[in-house]
Every structure is written in structure tokens, then in C-alpha cells.
Design an enzyme around this catalytic site. Structure first.
Site, PDB file in Angstrom:
ATOM      1  N   ASP A  92       0.859  -1.180   0.000  1.00 25.59           N
ATOM      2  CA  ASP A  92       0.000   0.000   0.000  1.00 25.59           C
ATOM      3  C   ASP A  92       0.899   1.235   0.000  1.00 25.59           C
ATOM      4  OD1 ASP A  92      -2.116   1.703   0.139  1.00 25.59           O
ATOM      5  OD2 ASP A  92      -2.894   0.973   2.045  1.00 25.59           O
ATOM      6  N   ASP A 146      -2.521   8.142  -2.912  1.00 24.32           N
ATOM      7  CA  ASP A 146      -3.868   8.666  -3.117  1.00 24.32           C
ATOM      8  C   ASP A 146      -4.360   9.358  -1.862  1.00 24.32           C
ATOM      9  OD1 ASP A 146      -4.042   6.244  -1.660  1.00 24.32           O
ATOM     10  OD2 ASP A 146      -6.156   6.042  -2.187  1.00 24.32           O
ATOM     11  N   ASP A 266      -8.091  -7.355   0.225  1.00 27.43           N
ATOM     12  CA  ASP A 266      -7.218  -7.433   1.394  1.00 27.43           C
ATOM     13  C   ASP A 266      -7.942  -6.827   2.583  1.00 27.43           C
ATOM     14  OD1 ASP A 266      -5.701  -4.775   2.613  1.00 27.43           O
ATOM     15  OD2 ASP A 266      -6.627  -4.440   0.654  1.00 27.43           O
ATOM     16  N   CYS A 304     -13.758 -28.032   8.516  1.00 30.93           N
ATOM     17  CA  CYS A 304     -12.566 -27.255   8.192  1.00 30.93           C
ATOM     18  C   CYS A 304     -11.327 -28.122   8.434  1.00 30.93           C
ATOM     19  CB  CYS A 304     -12.499 -25.994   9.054  1.00 30.93           C
ATOM     20  SG  CYS A 304     -11.001 -25.006   8.772  1.00 30.93           S
ATOM     21  N   CYS A 306      -8.107 -26.906   8.535  1.00 31.68           N
ATOM     22  CA  CYS A 306      -6.935 -26.126   8.939  1.00 31.68           C
ATOM     23  C   CYS A 306      -6.261 -26.763  10.153  1.00 31.68           C
ATOM     24  CB  CYS A 306      -7.324 -24.672   9.241  1.00 31.68           C
ATOM     25  SG  CYS A 306      -8.122 -24.408  10.848  1.00 31.68           S
ATOM     26  N   CYS A 309      -8.372 -26.461  13.426  1.00 26.67           N
ATOM     27  CA  CYS A 309      -9.561 -27.315  13.538  1.00 26.67           C
ATOM     28  C   CYS A 309      -9.207 -28.805  13.583  1.00 26.67           C
ATOM     29  CB  CYS A 309     -10.520 -27.031  12.391  1.00 26.67           C
ATOM     30  SG  CYS A 309     -11.313 -25.406  12.516  1.00 26.67           S
ATOM     31  N   HIS A 335      -6.911 -20.230  11.503  1.00 24.40           N
ATOM     32  CA  HIS A 335      -8.241 -20.640  11.036  1.00 24.40           C
ATOM     33  C   HIS A 335      -8.875 -19.579  10.145  1.00 24.40           C
ATOM     34  CE1 HIS A 335     -12.339 -22.088  10.864  1.00 24.40           C
ATOM     35  NE2 HIS A 335     -12.703 -20.863  11.197  1.00 24.40           N
TER      36      HIS A 335
END
Length: 369
Positions: A92, A146, A266, A304, A306, A309, A335
Site C-alpha cells: 500500500d 492517493d 485485502d 474445516c 486447517c 480445527c 483458522h
């Protein structure tokens, strides 16, 4: 070095799956980018971030300029080496962070003077300076400098900021146009005014080489207003470039955003709420620290896969969060990022099968925002 290819367009919605090639990796869109503001996705190692499926992360020019400083990162060989991340990085420009300083900054057509939030020292960033810093960081994608405005900003101030953003964009473009290793993404502004948004994107497109960003949304306006702005802009998007909606990361907004032609997102949301004890699920966010979970020995989210989990229960994570153990926030961060990668996978499956609008309907039948 940079290339964007459309792999599949959904016949039902017009959303697409694309492939963005950068010097460090190939990114399949639509994509969510975890935020590593200070060269680190909070609480996780780069290896753990990769394990969630993340293809690209975002870091921030403003924060890295202040700490540790560009001289340190230059000596390290650039941001990729400094943080040991070998996939793509988007930086950014610092514009949004300076906007959030409010009383601590002064904006003119030339640039922005601001006081450091660390020690109060004065600094001055121009469009050229922002690009210079990003050159040193060595990110794959650089954002144009900006001026962002709050959701309740009046028309005149919004137009002035939009004009200034375009003026700054021209200057960013001039100092970056011959850089083959980094790609500049211009940013569309205009607040919540349709005519300003349209004027901004029309005047911005000539500076877009391989991507364009939509800024100044998710800054306090109701979600339907954000969707209205995206609907207004959609007919003007270039087909052959990825479109990046800045600062948006809730599950419902990602689904709605992709349905409106957005390719990249994002947000700090998934990592921030994780550290506060909140988990993202396909049924909506749940606050694990609540007493209802004190003897719940199931995973954070059924189905899930991950690391969190697979190995730990809601009861255990609640205990960690409520005793301020760092591991609890780490587990929920893993997670939440994995959840958004899984959501993007479901969205891509729907695009591949030309049924994204059907998927959106099914998603909201189960999702409690």
C-alpha cells in the site's frame, strides 16, 4: 514479467477466474491477500501463512518507512528477503494510513506532511517519495499515492480529493513507468458520489498497465452503499486487468464483491478479530471467548481442515483466549485466513460451474452476518 490471463468467465455472473503472473509467483484470482502491515502477518510465520494457501500478502509503505526504515530493508536485500517470503507482495502507498492520522497531517497538492505516530517527528511524503520507498521495498505490486476521504465527506471535498489523487497518480506513473520489476496499480476514488466515481475511473484507466484498484470504500458507509458504488463502476472496468477492492475482508463482502467483478481483496479483519477471540465460519462469525463454548470439545468449524480445527477444540481455544495466552490468537488467525482461502475456493468452483449467483443465494441462506 507481468501478465494477467482470464481462465474462465462465469456465464451466470460475469465473474472470472484469472492468473496474474508477477516476478515472484503466479496468483490465481479471485484472491484474498492477508495483511502483513509491518512485514509480518500478525502472530504467524511465513511458513504458516503459506500453509493456509495464501498466494500474496500486503505490507505497508508508511509503517515500514517509519520502522525499521528503508535503509535497513535495503541492506537486507529488499522486503522479500527481509521477511523470508518468496511469493508476491503488494505494498500500500501509505495514503490510507496518512488519511487515518486526521489531525496529525496536512495535505497539499504537492504531498503530505505528517507526524509520526511513534515519536511525533515530522515527515513529508510526496507521490515520488512513496514510489521511491516502494522501489526500495521491492514489492511486486506498488499502489499509487492517493487521498482517501471518510464516508460522510461532502461533495466538494470529495471532488478535490479525487482531483488530487489523479494529479498524484500522474506523478507516480512518471517515476514508475519504466520499472519492469514492479507494477503500479492506480486507485479510483470519488467517495460515495456516482459521478465522481465514474469520472475518476475514466481518467485513471490510461495509467493502468496490469491492474486497477478501488479505494475509499469500506470506510464507514453501509454495505449496500459500497455495493452500489461497485455496481456503478463495473461497466467501466478493463476486462484484461485484475480489479482490486482495497480494505475489504468479511465473508459476505467477498462473495458480493466477486459477483460484482472484483478479483483481489485485502483486509486486517481476519487477523484482528482472531486476536480478540472471534472465528470466521460459513455460518457467520462466532465469539469463541463466550461461555457457551467452555465445554464444547468440537472444532472451531466442522469440516474445516486447517491446523487449528484438526487439532484443537473450541473449549481449549476459549481457555487460551480468556487467559491471554498468545497461542489462542495464533490458532484463530490460522483458522480465519484458511477460512477465507477455503471460501475463495468455493467461489472459484462456482465460477467454473457457471453458478456463482446460485452459490451466493446458498451462501446467504446459511450465513448470519
Amino acid at each position: 514479467m507481468f501478465k494477467y490471463e482470464i481462465i474462465k468467465e462465469c456465464k451466470q455472473s460475469g465473474a472470472r477466474i484469472g492468473r496474474l503472473t508477477t516476478p515472484h509467483s503466479v496468483i490465481e484470482t479471485p484472491v484474498f491477500m492477508p495483511v502483513g502491515t509491518m512485514a509480518s502477518v500478525k502472530a504467524l510465520s511465513p511458513e504458516e501463512v503459506k500453509e493456509t494457501g495464501a498466494q500474496i500478502i500486503l505490507s505497508n509503505t508508511y509503517h515500514l518507512y517509519l520502522r525499521p526504515g528503508t535503509d535497513i530493508i535495503a541492506k537486507a536485500g529488499g522486503l522479500h528477503k527481509f521477511m523470508n517470503w518468496d511469493r508476491s507482495i503488494l505494498t500500500d502507498s501509505g495514503g490510507f494510513q496518512i488519511f487515518s492520522l486526521s489531525s496529525m497531517r496536512k495535505i497539499t497538492d504537492d504531498g503530505c506532511e505528517f507526524n509520526s505516530f511513534i515519536d511525533g517527528s515530522k515527515h513529508y511524503i510526496t507521490p515520488e517519495k512513496s514510489i521511491e520507498i516502494q522501489n526500495i521495498l521491492g514489492s511486486d505490486i506498488m499502489m499509487a499515492f492517493d487521498e482517501c476521504t471518510a464516508a460522510d465527506t461532502d461533495y466538494k471535498k470529495s471532488k478535490d480529493a479525487m482531483e488530487r489523487t489523479i494529479g498524484w497518480l500522474k506523478r507516480c506513473y512518471e517515476v514508475s513507468k519504466d520499472n519492469e520489476k514492479q507494477m503500479l496499480f492506480p486507485i479510483v476514488q470519488g467517495n460515495m458520489y456516482k459521478d465522481l466515481r465514474i469520472e475518476s475511473i475514466e481518467r485513471t484507466l490510461e495509467y493502468a498497465r496490469c491492474g486497477i484498484a478501488i479505494g475509499g470504500l469500506s470506510v464507514g458507509e453501509p454495505k449496500p452503499v459500497m455495493y452500489e458504488m461497485l455496481d456503478t463502476l463495473r461497466p467501466y472496468y478493463p476486462r484484461e486487468m485484475p480489479r482490486y477492492l482495497m480494505g475489504v475482508g468479511s465473508a459476505d463482502c467477498l462473495v458480493e464483491g466477486v459477483c460484482r467483478g472484483i478479483d483481489m481483496f485485502d483486509c486486517v479483519l481476519p487477523t484482528r478479530i482472531a486476536r480478540n477471540g472471534t472465528a470466521m465460519t460459513m455460518k457467520g462469525d462466532i465469539t469463541i471467548r463466550n461461555s457457551i463454548f467452555k465445554d464444547d470439545f468440537g472444532p472451531v468449524e466442522e469440516g474445516c481442515e486447517c491446523y487449528c480445527c484438526r487439532n484443537y477444540s473450541r473449549a481449549y481455544i476459549r481457555h487460551l483466549i480468556n487467559t491471554d495466552e498468545i497461542f489462542g490468537g495464533r490458532l484463530l488467525t490460522i483458522h480465519n485466513i484458511h477460512f477465507l482461502m477455503r471460501l475463495m475456493g468455493k467461489i472459484k468452483d462456482a465460477i467454473n460451474n457457471d453458478r456463482l449467483l446460485d452459490y451466493r443465494k446458498e451462501f446467504f441462506e446459511n450465513y448470519n452476518s
